[in-house]
Design a protein around this motif. Structure first.
Motif, PDB file in Angstrom:
ATOM      1  N   PHE A   1       0.865  -1.180   0.000  1.00 22.54           N
ATOM      2  CA  PHE A   1       0.000   0.000   0.000  1.00 22.54           C
ATOM      3  C   PHE A   1       0.902   1.230   0.000  1.00 22.54           C
ATOM      4  O   PHE A   1       1.637   1.462   0.957  1.00 22.54           O
ATOM      5  N   THR A   2       0.886   2.004  -1.078  1.00 24.16           N
ATOM      6  CA  THR A   2       1.733   3.193  -1.183  1.00 24.16           C
ATOM      7  C   THR A   2       0.957   4.323  -1.856  1.00 24.16           C
ATOM      8  O   THR A   2      -0.187   4.148  -2.285  1.00 24.16           O
ATOM      9  N   ASP A   3       1.626   5.480  -2.000  1.00 22.66           N
ATOM     10  CA  ASP A   3       1.053   6.516  -2.854  1.00 22.66           C
ATOM     11  C   ASP A   3       1.437   6.221  -4.305  1.00 22.66           C
ATOM     12  O   ASP A   3       2.082   5.206  -4.600  1.00 22.66           O
ATOM     13  N   LEU A   4       1.046   7.087  -5.227  1.00 28.45           N
ATOM     14  CA  LEU A   4       1.277   6.825  -6.643  1.00 28.45           C
ATOM     15  C   LEU A   4       2.764   6.790  -7.005  1.00 28.45           C
ATOM     16  O   LEU A   4       3.146   6.198  -8.013  1.00 28.45           O
ATOM     17  N   ALA A   5       3.594   7.413  -6.167  1.00 30.67           N
ATOM     18  CA  ALA A   5       5.040   7.414  -6.420  1.00 30.67           C
ATOM     19  C   ALA A   5       5.746   6.244  -5.752  1.00 30.67           C
ATOM     20  O   ALA A   5       6.967   6.111  -5.860  1.00 30.67           O
ATOM     21  N   GLY A   6       5.001   5.413  -5.040  1.00 35.41           N
ATOM     22  CA  GLY A   6       5.595   4.270  -4.366  1.00 35.41           C
ATOM     23  C   GLY A   6       6.061   4.541  -2.953  1.00 35.41           C
ATOM     24  O   GLY A   6       6.669   3.673  -2.323  1.00 35.41           O
ATOM     25  N   ALA A   7       5.768   5.734  -2.424  1.00 32.65           N
ATOM     26  CA  ALA A   7       6.183   6.089  -1.067  1.00 32.65           C
ATOM     27  C   ALA A   7       5.120   5.658  -0.054  1.00 32.65           C
ATOM     28  O   ALA A   7       3.930   5.611  -0.379  1.00 32.65           O
ATOM     29  N   PRO A   8       5.529   5.344   1.182  1.00 33.38           N
ATOM     30  CA  PRO A   8       4.546   4.985   2.214  1.00 33.38           C
ATOM     31  C   PRO A   8       3.584   6.138   2.490  1.00 33.38           C
ATOM     32  O   PRO A   8       3.937   7.314   2.333  1.00 33.38           O
ATOM     33  N   ILE A   9       2.378   5.815   2.899  1.00 31.29           N
ATOM     34  CA  ILE A   9       1.417   6.834   3.322  1.00 31.29           C
ATOM     35  C   ILE A   9       1.857   7.363   4.685  1.00 31.29           C
ATOM     36  O   ILE A   9       2.132   6.577   5.601  1.00 31.29           O
ATOM     37  N   ASP A  10       1.920   8.681   4.819  1.00 25.64           N
ATOM     38  CA  ASP A  10       2.366   9.311   6.066  1.00 25.64           C
ATOM     39  C   ASP A  10       1.149   9.733   6.881  1.00 25.64           C
ATOM     40  O   ASP A  10       0.384  10.608   6.474  1.00 25.64           O
ATOM     41  N   TYR A  11       0.982   9.098   8.040  1.00 24.67           N
ATOM     42  CA  TYR A  11      -0.161   9.389   8.903  1.00 24.67           C
ATOM     43  C   TYR A  11       0.171  10.402  10.003  1.00 24.67           C
ATOM     44  O   TYR A  11      -0.634  10.598  10.909  1.00 24.67           O
ATOM     45  N   ALA A  12       1.313  11.047   9.883  1.00 27.58           N
ATOM     46  CA  ALA A  12       1.719  12.020  10.895  1.00 27.58           C
ATOM     47  C   ALA A  12       1.368  13.449  10.516  1.00 27.58           C
ATOM     48  O   ALA A  12       1.845  14.387  11.132  1.00 27.58           O
ATOM     49  N   GLY A  13       0.535  13.622   9.485  1.00 23.04           N
ATOM     50  CA  GLY A  13       0.090  14.950   9.095  1.00 23.04           C
ATOM     51  C   GLY A  13       1.091  15.681   8.219  1.00 23.04           C
ATOM     52  O   GLY A  13       1.997  15.056   7.673  1.00 23.04           O
ATOM     53  N   PRO A  14       0.950  17.001   8.073  1.00 21.84           N
ATOM     54  CA  PRO A  14       0.027  17.862   8.819  1.00 21.84           C
ATOM     55  C   PRO A  14      -1.405  17.875   8.297  1.00 21.84           C
ATOM     56  O   PRO A  14      -2.313  18.326   8.980  1.00 21.84           O
ATOM     57  N   GLY A  15      -1.624  17.373   7.060  1.00 19.31           N
ATOM     58  CA  GLY A  15      -2.969  17.398   6.501  1.00 19.31           C
ATOM     59  C   GLY A  15      -3.622  16.031   6.545  1.00 19.31           C
ATOM     60  O   GLY A  15      -2.972  15.007   6.779  1.00 19.31           O
ATOM     61  N   LEU A  16      -4.933  16.012   6.298  1.00 19.47           N
ATOM     62  CA  LEU A  16      -5.699  14.772   6.323  1.00 19.47           C
ATOM     63  C   LEU A  16      -5.886  14.158   4.941  1.00 19.47           C
ATOM     64  O   LEU A  16      -6.199  12.987   4.811  1.00 19.47           O
ATOM     65  N   LYS A  17      -5.671  14.955   3.882  1.00 22.57           N
ATOM     66  CA  LYS A  17      -5.969  14.484   2.530  1.00 22.57           C
ATOM     67  C   LYS A  17      -4.884  13.564   1.980  1.00 22.57           C
ATOM     68  O   LYS A  17      -3.696  13.770   2.218  1.00 22.57           O
TER      69      LYS A  17
END
Length: 281
Positions: free
Chosen positions: A240-256
């Motif tokens: 599960f990654t973003d479109l660039a292959g990076a991990p999803i960051d749940y530390a903010g600062p935004g929710l989107k």
């Protein structure tokens, strides 16, 4: 499969209690309001949100909670993001599907630890099934996931082994197939496309090996849409990654989730990320 995870068991219990509230409303002639353009809300969203937040506070006192129907003001949001452990709550993922009464909606509770999805529960109220899992915090293979049936029996979850994108089943939004992803789908040679509502239900179907891949171009999705499904999918062996292959960051600062999502059985991930970089980069 870990049968003695008390924390996960408690979150399954809370999510199931919220699912019961959702089904109580589902059985009534409920009304649908709009929080904003294309953003419906019902009594089920609000009542399940209140139940989950109260139950998490009682079971995990002092833990940060970010829930869709009770987002705090900016200063408090930032303070919660700074905590090591943050619960992300989507009390009714797929409100549009709930309103359409097609069954494709879910109750979702995820936990991030140091900015990474670590634990998740996705309950589909109409089936009574709960998918639950822990993702290896180091990104390795130490996670696990299971499906708990309505009768309480459990079975391990494992993703499919499809390795060629042209052989993959892609799950997409039932309400609108994103036009911006069409060139990427064509580049990958994907012809089997399965419509479905709710991000949580889509990812659940990858975790149960019914389909192989989900791509989201960014836009309306937020962290509570992805945290629980990500933990379940990774626990089942997926990626599960973003479109660039990076991990999803749940530390903010935004929710989107502005950088989108690629969720797969793992075997497809590198090829899909490479194609996404070429087509969408």
């Amino acid at each position: 499969m870990n049968q003695n995870d008390r924390e996960l068991d408690e979150i399954v219990r809370i999510a199931r209690a919220a699912a019961a509230v959702v089904m109580d409303v589902y059985a009534t002639p409920f009304t649908v309001e709009m929080k904003g353009p294309g953003d419906p809300v019902t009594r089920a969203d609000r009542e399940a949100n209140a139940l989950i937040c109260s139950a998490l506070e009682a079971a995990f006192p002092g833990e940060a909670v970010l829930a869709e129907e009770s987002v705090p003001a900016a200063d408090e949001l930032a303070a919660r993001f700074r905590q090591e452990r943050v619960f992300f709550v989507d009390p009714l993922d797929g409100t549009r599907e709930f309103a359409d009464r097609n069954g494709e909606f879910a109750v979702m509770i995820g936990l991030s630890v140091r900015g990474r999805a670590a634990l998740g529960v996705v309950v589909t109220p109409t089936t009574g099934e709960a998918l639950a899992g822990r993702a290896d915090e180091g990104g390795g293979d130490g996670g696990f996931a299971f499906l708990e049936a309505k009768d309480g029996s459990r079975r391990p979850l494992r993703v499919s082994s499809v390795g060629a994108p042209a052989d993959a089943a892609l799950i997409v939004s039932r309400s609108h197939r994103p036009k911006e992803l069409e060139p990427l789908i064509a580049r990958l040679g994907i012809t089997r496309v399965v419509p479905c509502g709710s991000v949580g239900v889509k990812i659940a179907r990858i975790a149960t090996a019914e389909v192989d891949l989900y791509i989201h171009g960014g836009g309306g999705a937020k962290l509570w849409d992805s945290c629980a499904p990500e933990a379940v999918l990774r626990g089942a062996g997926g990626r599960f990654t973003d479109l660039a292959g990076a991990p999803i960051d749940y530390a903010g600062p935004g929710l989107k989730l502005a950088r989108g999502i690629i969720a797969s059985n793992g075997a497809l991930q590198d090829a899909v990320v490479a194609a996404a970089r070429s087509e969408l980069g």
